[in-house]
Design a protein around this motif. Sequence first.
Motif, PDB file in Angstrom:
ATOM      1  N   MET A 131      -0.372  -3.387 -24.495  1.00  0.00           N
ATOM      2  CA  MET A 131      -1.451  -4.150 -23.863  1.00  0.00           C
ATOM      3  C   MET A 131      -1.032  -4.676 -22.486  1.00  0.00           C
ATOM      4  SD  MET A 131      -4.465  -5.332 -23.632  1.00  0.00           S
ATOM      5  CE  MET A 131      -5.207  -4.998 -25.235  1.00  0.00           C
ATOM      6  N   THR A 132       0.155  -5.278 -22.393  1.00  0.00           N
ATOM      7  CA  THR A 132       0.596  -5.815 -21.106  1.00  0.00           C
ATOM      8  C   THR A 132       0.831  -4.694 -20.103  1.00  0.00           C
ATOM      9  OG1 THR A 132       1.586  -7.739 -22.183  1.00  0.00           O
ATOM     10  CG2 THR A 132       2.334  -7.235 -19.954  1.00  0.00           C
ATOM     11  N   VAL A 133       1.323  -3.552 -20.573  1.00  0.00           N
ATOM     12  CA  VAL A 133       1.498  -2.398 -19.687  1.00  0.00           C
ATOM     13  C   VAL A 133       0.146  -1.940 -19.149  1.00  0.00           C
ATOM     14  CG1 VAL A 133       2.280   0.003 -19.552  1.00  0.00           C
ATOM     15  CG2 VAL A 133       3.600  -1.667 -20.876  1.00  0.00           C
ATOM     16  N   ALA A 134      -0.850  -1.863 -20.029  1.00  0.00           N
ATOM     17  CA  ALA A 134      -2.184  -1.404 -19.625  1.00  0.00           C
ATOM     18  C   ALA A 134      -2.849  -2.358 -18.646  1.00  0.00           C
ATOM     19  CB  ALA A 134      -3.074  -1.229 -20.863  1.00  0.00           C
ATOM     20  N   GLU A 135      -2.458  -3.620 -18.673  1.00  0.00           N
ATOM     21  CA  GLU A 135      -3.021  -4.601 -17.744  1.00  0.00           C
ATOM     22  C   GLU A 135      -2.205  -4.697 -16.462  1.00  0.00           C
ATOM     23  OE1 GLU A 135      -5.235  -7.795 -16.080  1.00  0.00           O
ATOM     24  OE2 GLU A 135      -5.705  -6.387 -17.695  1.00  0.00           O
ATOM     25  N   ALA A 136      -0.907  -4.908 -16.608  1.00  0.00           N
ATOM     26  CA  ALA A 136      -0.079  -5.252 -15.453  1.00  0.00           C
ATOM     27  C   ALA A 136       0.203  -4.064 -14.539  1.00  0.00           C
ATOM     28  CB  ALA A 136       1.234  -5.874 -15.917  1.00  0.00           C
ATOM     29  N   VAL A 137       0.336  -2.867 -15.085  1.00  0.00           N
ATOM     30  CA  VAL A 137       0.664  -1.713 -14.243  1.00  0.00           C
ATOM     31  C   VAL A 137      -0.473  -1.393 -13.264  1.00  0.00           C
ATOM     32  CG1 VAL A 137       1.125   0.772 -14.246  1.00  0.00           C
ATOM     33  CG2 VAL A 137       2.379  -0.736 -15.805  1.00  0.00           C
ATOM     34  N   PRO A 138      -1.754  -1.324 -13.697  1.00  0.00           N
ATOM     35  CA  PRO A 138      -2.829  -1.121 -12.711  1.00  0.00           C
ATOM     36  C   PRO A 138      -2.921  -2.242 -11.685  1.00  0.00           C
ATOM     37  CG  PRO A 138      -3.620  -0.602 -14.910  1.00  0.00           C
ATOM     38  CD  PRO A 138      -2.274  -1.262 -15.075  1.00  0.00           C
ATOM     39  N   VAL A 139      -2.724  -3.493 -12.125  1.00  0.00           N
ATOM     40  CA  VAL A 139      -2.763  -4.612 -11.179  1.00  0.00           C
ATOM     41  C   VAL A 139      -1.642  -4.482 -10.156  1.00  0.00           C
ATOM     42  CG1 VAL A 139      -2.524  -7.115 -10.919  1.00  0.00           C
ATOM     43  CG2 VAL A 139      -3.880  -6.178 -12.811  1.00  0.00           C
ATOM     44  N   ALA A 140      -0.431  -4.196 -10.645  1.00  0.00           N
ATOM     45  CA  ALA A 140       0.708  -4.032  -9.737  1.00  0.00           C
ATOM     46  C   ALA A 140       0.483  -2.854  -8.788  1.00  0.00           C
ATOM     47  CB  ALA A 140       1.991  -3.833 -10.537  1.00  0.00           C
ATOM     48  N   GLY A 141      -0.043  -1.752  -9.313  1.00  0.00           N
ATOM     49  CA  GLY A 141      -0.313  -0.586  -8.465  1.00  0.00           C
ATOM     50  C   GLY A 141      -1.330  -0.893  -7.380  1.00  0.00           C
ATOM     51  N   ALA A 142      -2.362  -1.677  -7.727  1.00  0.00           N
ATOM     52  CA  ALA A 142      -3.371  -2.043  -6.731  1.00  0.00           C
ATOM     53  C   ALA A 142      -2.764  -2.939  -5.656  1.00  0.00           C
ATOM     54  CB  ALA A 142      -4.538  -2.751  -7.417  1.00  0.00           C
ATOM     55  N   ILE A 143      -1.886  -3.857  -6.049  1.00  0.00           N
ATOM     56  CA  ILE A 143      -1.250  -4.743  -5.063  1.00  0.00           C
ATOM     57  C   ILE A 143      -0.335  -3.950  -4.134  1.00  0.00           C
ATOM     58  CG2 ILE A 143       0.370  -6.669  -4.795  1.00  0.00           C
ATOM     59  CD1 ILE A 143      -0.849  -7.800  -7.418  1.00  0.00           C
ATOM     60  N   VAL A 144       0.366  -2.963  -4.684  1.00  0.00           N
ATOM     61  CA  VAL A 144       1.195  -2.091  -3.836  1.00  0.00           C
ATOM     62  C   VAL A 144       0.311  -1.358  -2.832  1.00  0.00           C
ATOM     63  CG1 VAL A 144       2.651  -0.031  -3.830  1.00  0.00           C
ATOM     64  CG2 VAL A 144       3.057  -1.832  -5.512  1.00  0.00           C
ATOM     65  N   THR A 145      -0.826  -0.847  -3.294  1.00  0.00           N
ATOM     66  CA  THR A 145      -1.761  -0.155  -2.393  1.00  0.00           C
ATOM     67  C   THR A 145      -2.271  -1.102  -1.311  1.00  0.00           C
ATOM     68  OG1 THR A 145      -2.456   1.286  -4.212  1.00  0.00           O
ATOM     69  CG2 THR A 145      -3.898   1.180  -2.282  1.00  0.00           C
ATOM     70  N   LEU A 146      -2.624  -2.315  -1.703  1.00  0.00           N
ATOM     71  CA  LEU A 146      -3.103  -3.294  -0.729  1.00  0.00           C
ATOM     72  C   LEU A 146      -1.997  -3.710   0.227  1.00  0.00           C
ATOM     73  CD1 LEU A 146      -5.333  -5.454  -3.100  1.00  0.00           C
ATOM     74  CD2 LEU A 146      -6.107  -3.892  -1.310  1.00  0.00           C
ATOM     75  N   GLY A 147      -0.754  -3.695  -0.253  1.00  0.00           N
ATOM     76  CA  GLY A 147       0.366  -3.953   0.646  1.00  0.00           C
ATOM     77  C   GLY A 147       0.501  -2.860   1.688  1.00  0.00           C
ATOM     78  N   TYR A 148       0.298  -1.617   1.259  1.00  0.00           N
ATOM     79  CA  TYR A 148       0.322  -0.491   2.195  1.00  0.00           C
ATOM     80  C   TYR A 148      -0.781  -0.635   3.240  1.00  0.00           C
ATOM     81  CZ  TYR A 148       0.082   4.325   3.885  1.00  0.00           C
ATOM     82  OH  TYR A 148       0.054   5.447   4.679  1.00  0.00           O
ATOM     83  N   LEU A 149      -1.897  -1.247   2.827  1.00  0.00           N
ATOM     84  CA  LEU A 149      -3.026  -1.475   3.744  1.00  0.00           C
ATOM     85  C   LEU A 149      -2.886  -2.792   4.507  1.00  0.00           C
ATOM     86  CD1 LEU A 149      -5.921  -0.350   1.353  1.00  0.00           C
ATOM     87  CD2 LEU A 149      -4.908   0.959   3.236  1.00  0.00           C
ATOM     88  N   SER A 150      -1.728  -3.456   4.343  1.00  0.00           N
ATOM     89  CA  SER A 150      -1.400  -4.692   5.065  1.00  0.00           C
ATOM     90  C   SER A 150      -2.224  -5.894   4.639  1.00  0.00           C
ATOM     91  CB  SER A 150      -1.544  -4.482   6.585  1.00  0.00           C
ATOM     92  OG  SER A 150      -0.688  -3.447   7.023  1.00  0.00           O
ATOM     93  N   ASP A 151      -2.711  -5.889   3.402  1.00  0.00           N
ATOM     94  CA  ASP A 151      -3.447  -7.042   2.899  1.00  0.00           C
ATOM     95  C   ASP A 151      -2.544  -8.060   2.219  1.00  0.00           C
ATOM     96  OD1 ASP A 151      -6.214  -6.504   3.599  1.00  0.00           O
ATOM     97  OD2 ASP A 151      -6.067  -4.797   2.255  1.00  0.00           O
TER      98      ASP A 151
END
Length: 310
Positions: A131-151
């Motif tokens: 459950m925590t993997v299914a929640e935290a991994v997409p959230v972490a991946g989105a934050i990495v993407t937003l970091g790449y976009l300088s957000d």
Amino acid sequence: MPLLQRYALARPNARSSHKLPTPQGAGIAVIAATLVTVVLFAVVTKAEVSICVLAATFFIAVVGAADDVRSLPVLTRLLAQAIAVGAILAMWPGDIRIFPLGPLWIERGVLLLAGVWFVNLVNFMDGMDWMTVAEAVPVAGAIVTLGYLSDVPPITTIIAGALGGALLGFAPFNRPIAKVFLGDVGSLPIGLLLGWCLLELAYRGQLTAALLLPLYYLSDGTITMLRRLVTGEKVWAAHRSHFYQRATNKGFSVLDVIGTVFGLNLVLALLAIASTWVTSPAARVIVLIAGVAVVGLTLFRFSRLRCTAR
């Protein structure tokens, strides 16, 4: 694993989805891997990293480890969590605001309560394999993407990436039927780190994205707590009242639930990223409404659908 088997064995209780005693405490490896990666990155690249965030994470992990071995009183846990969240909030200058209207102390007070709730929320929702993997991994991946976009800043991106990677490394050991659980030593600091990343996002004008990413957890956990308060139950007592837990009682398999939650979080991650591309407040509201709608449909499916569940 032998030490966890001996000193931190999670026996089935009113909250459990497992039927056999299972060691908990794998969060030691997840958090250690995350912190070591972040420190090494900071040393090699000379990037600025908040010692306060790392110290608060380590502190709350130690508290979680103690709770895994011998259950701590509720007030002790809440006080420790408030200290960790408060220390992180105190590092932000007073001129950085999410809502510039109103006194700073009200905003910080609300954020303190929200932070403690979010840390507990991640812990409460960690009641099923993956459950925590299914929640935290997409959230972490989105934050990495937003970091790449300088957000978000580079160090926030690195922390999110390290945490997501550490959880992927943990996933094979937690696959149904799990060989080991995260334990409070994992779920509490994971909640703290994710909450800090989301706060970084909100402080940089991306409040819609910060709300969308954890929206399933926020909805399931908050609605469940309010429902239990209304019925007079003790909200701090172990239970199986969350929507994802009720779904398994209605015939859904663990993989059905986890697959649905993971897919939902991917959709929320895409909506969160999309919300950063639009500048119109009306458009952001529409994106947020779309997120609320898909979460609502998922909760309805978990609570109502029976015949087609496998």
